[in-house]
Design an enzyme around this catalytic site. Structure first.
Site, PDB file in Angstrom:
ATOM      1  N   GLU A   1      -4.832  -8.409  -0.822  1.00 24.05           N
ATOM      2  CA  GLU A   1      -5.696  -8.358   0.355  1.00 24.05           C
ATOM      3  C   GLU A   1      -7.120  -8.123  -0.122  1.00 24.05           C
ATOM      4  O   GLU A   1      -7.343  -7.353  -1.051  1.00 24.05           O
ATOM      5  CB  GLU A   1      -5.308  -7.210   1.303  1.00 24.05           C
ATOM      6  CG  GLU A   1      -3.947  -7.304   1.942  1.00 24.05           C
ATOM      7  CD  GLU A   1      -3.657  -6.110   2.872  1.00 24.05           C
ATOM      8  OE1 GLU A   1      -4.625  -5.380   3.223  1.00 24.05           O
ATOM      9  OE2 GLU A   1      -2.487  -5.920   3.223  1.00 24.05           O
TER      10      GLU A   1
ATOM     11  N   GLU B   1       0.810  -1.219   0.000  1.00 20.69           N
ATOM     12  CA  GLU B   1       0.000   0.000   0.000  1.00 20.69           C
ATOM     13  C   GLU B   1       0.849   1.277   0.000  1.00 20.69           C
ATOM     14  O   GLU B   1       0.788   2.084   0.925  1.00 20.69           O
ATOM     15  CB  GLU B   1      -0.984  -0.016   1.171  1.00 20.69           C
ATOM     16  CG  GLU B   1      -1.964  -1.164   1.074  1.00 20.69           C
ATOM     17  CD  GLU B   1      -3.016  -1.207   2.175  1.00 20.69           C
ATOM     18  OE1 GLU B   1      -2.930  -0.384   3.118  1.00 20.69           O
ATOM     19  OE2 GLU B   1      -3.915  -2.059   2.102  1.00 20.69           O
TER      20      GLU B   1
END
Length: 579
Positions: free
Chosen positions: A311, A191
């Site tokens: 994810e 991220e």
């Protein structure tokens, strides 16, 4: 991207042409000198091509070992999870998972400049867990995790410092794992995000620099790193088209057939956290799933670049799995599994310990996992709701649900092991399933408040859809007083459950956080405590409520009932009265 696919084909033909001679000679010399088999590299240092699409497909399905080695405390247990054991990994493998993502936060175990040396004990611990997972037969993916926001986000103001520290980590990891199995993948960063950047263009530039540096360091370290699958994220691991296009440009520049793209997905945001009235997995939330993975497929998969959904889940799970109503949650995971499967995207479930118990080795919600596991291979039927409400203070009537067949056909309705009789216990007209009043009364017994019986609708494929027969009456809220740090409305739920809450001032404007909507965020601003018989309003809610102004709360319950209530804040004191 057509050029990249053509380049991949050239590499493949080149590698095959060497198979009879040069590759064998290279491997033999390397083994003689170093004792380590060599991995052939293409001209210019590029990786010899592997069938990356097939390898990533073989990783489906995957699971995240979250909130352990990525914890930002001093130890892998600092966020509440137990130490990782071989038995945990054995049991995850037994659930049917073929790959495991091991997030790792390095910064708390790293020395200062210029070496930025990783603590040997910590690096050895990561290596130990990786080796256990590989021995279990998993494909394994490791990364740089929470470092992304802890110190890497400062790259706009400290470009050289962040890059030096980042490069030092990957140099050490590349050297440590250079001869590990090709089933080990490296993910450049989790991220990626950048604080106080000038905008999208600079974000893309910085991430391209990180991804390119990562790629160079790993490839030049040799050994199996010469052809190891390397996983590159978009900015924020977003599936927005602009972010996908930015990563596409990096792939084109690197021109390496052994690269994998990765994104994350936590659903349509209002649904994912239950805010702004998004408490159902409705057509808007469903379309968001479709659109996200269609973009990812068209940008990468359709052009021969594999994608890992590193994810996925629902953001509301970070507070409590009950933030999203259970049936709506199951519909989300059923549909996400279907779409990613048809788009040929490998998925890795985010689990920070809230799903699979790491010492008891069982699922907290077996139906949740059953729904996910089923979606790996097929679709399941669902319905407009998994609850049928009948008022205790009124005569029971027939209740109708709309079935979502999802390509299946209805086969039976059961109560436990008893198959109910069509035409007598229920009727089916197209996709309309009607439960007869007499059946509801019979199965509900004394009709205590709450769920009195659970039916299961069976279909030609997938898992059954459970339907709770719930007896309720409209909830009763009572006057009370408290403080902004602890305010709880006495509530007799009487079998009902909260879906959402609105908050408005007397002038009709919206009160509390997210003042662009009347519907407040479940869990962060309000939360039911069914066992205690209270509805709590949080300090976060009152922090954004005007002093002295009356707020009208409208509670929406899953039965369809609405109840209004007034609260007024005066300093740190709060009074609550029935409407």
């Amino acid at each position: 991207m057509a050029g990249l696919r053509e380049g991949t084909g050239v590499f493949a033909r080149w590698a095959r042409s060497l198979a009879g001679g040069a590759v064998i000679l290279l491997a033999g010399l390397a083994l003689l000198v170093t004792g380590v088999p060599a991995v052939a590299a293409a001209p210019g240092g590029a990786a010899a091509p592997r069938d990356a699409m097939s390898e990533v497909a073989a990783m489906q399905p995957g699971w995240n070992l979250g909130n352990s080695l990525d914890a930002t405390g001093s130890d892998e247990t600092s966020w509440g999870n137990p130490r990782i054991t071989p038995e945990l990994l054995d049991n995850i493998r037994a659930q049917g998972f073929r790959s495991i993502r091991i997030p790792v936060t390095w910064g708390h175990h790293q020395g200062g400049a210029p070496g930025y040396t990783i603590e040997p004990a910590y690096l050895n611990r990561v290596k130990e867990v990786v080796d256990w997972a590989l021995a279990d037969g998993f494909h394994v993916m490791i990364n740089i995790h929470h470092d992304s926001w802890e110190w890497m986000a400062a790259m706009p103001s400290d470009r050289s410092g962040v890059l030096a520290r980042y490069n030092a980590i990957w140099t050490q990891l590349a050297n440590t794992f250079r001869n590990h199995s090709g089933k080990l993948l490296f993910e450049s960063v989790n991220e990626p995000q950048f604080t106080n950047s000038s905008g999208d263009a600079q974000n893309a530039e910085l991430l391209n620099e990180l991804n390119s540096s990562f790629h160079r360091i790993v490839r030049q370290s040799g050994g199996n790193n010469s052809s190891r699958l390397l996983v590159l994220p978009t900015v924020y691991t977003s599936s927005d088209q602009a972010r996908l296009d930015e990563l596409t440009a990096t792939f084109s520049r690197l021109n390496d057939p052994n690269l994998v793209a990765t994104v994350h997905y936590y659903g349509y945001w209002p649904f994912s956290v239950n805010v702004a009235g998004g408490y159902r997995f409705d057509a808007t939330a469903q379309q968001d799933v479709t659109d996200a993975f269609t973009r990812v497929h068209n940008t990468f998969v359709a052009k021969g670049i594999p994608v890992i959904l590193g994810e996925y889940g629902l953001l509301g799970f970070d507070l409590a799995t009950g933030t999203i109503q259970r049936g709506e949650m199951l519909k989300f995971f059923e549909y996400l599994g279907y779409v990613t499967r048809t788009k040929k995207i490998t998925t890795m479930l985010w689990d920070n310990g809230q799903h699979f118990q790491r010492t008891a080795f069982r699922w907290n919600d077996p139906d949740f996992f059953a729904q996910i596991k089923s979606s790996w291979t097929t679709r399941s039927g669902t319905a407009s709701s998994d609850q049928v409400f009948s008022s205790r203070s009124a005569a029971v009537t027939d209740k109708t649900l709309t079935l979502n067949l999802n390509g299946t056909s209805f086969s039976a309705l059961r109560h436990g092991t008893t198959t109910l009789t069509r035409g007598t216990d229920y009727t089916l007209s197209g996709d309309r399933l009607t439960l007869k009043a007499a059946t509801i009364s019979r199965l509900s017994g004394a009709r205590a408040y709450g769920t009195n019986a659970t039916l299961s609708a069976h279909f030609s494929a997938g898992v059954p859809w459970r339907i709770g027969l719930v007896t309720y009456d409209p909830p009763i809220l009572r006057n009370t007083s408290g403080t902004t740090s602890g305010f709880a409305i006495p509530t007799e739920f009487r079998g009902d459950q909260i879906a959402t809450m609105e908050a408005t001032y007397d002038d009709g404007s919206f009160a509390g956080p997210h003042d662009w909507t009347s519907y407040k965020e479940f869990g962060r601003t309000f939360a039911p405590d069914y066992a205690a018989g209270t509805t709590k309003l949080t300090s976060d809610f009152f922090a954004e409520v005007r002093d002295g102004a009356r707020v009208t709360l409208t509670f929406h319950y899953w039965s369809g009932t609405t109840v209004r209530y007034h609260v007024t804040k005066s300093g740190s004191s709060v009074t609550g009265t029935t409407a």
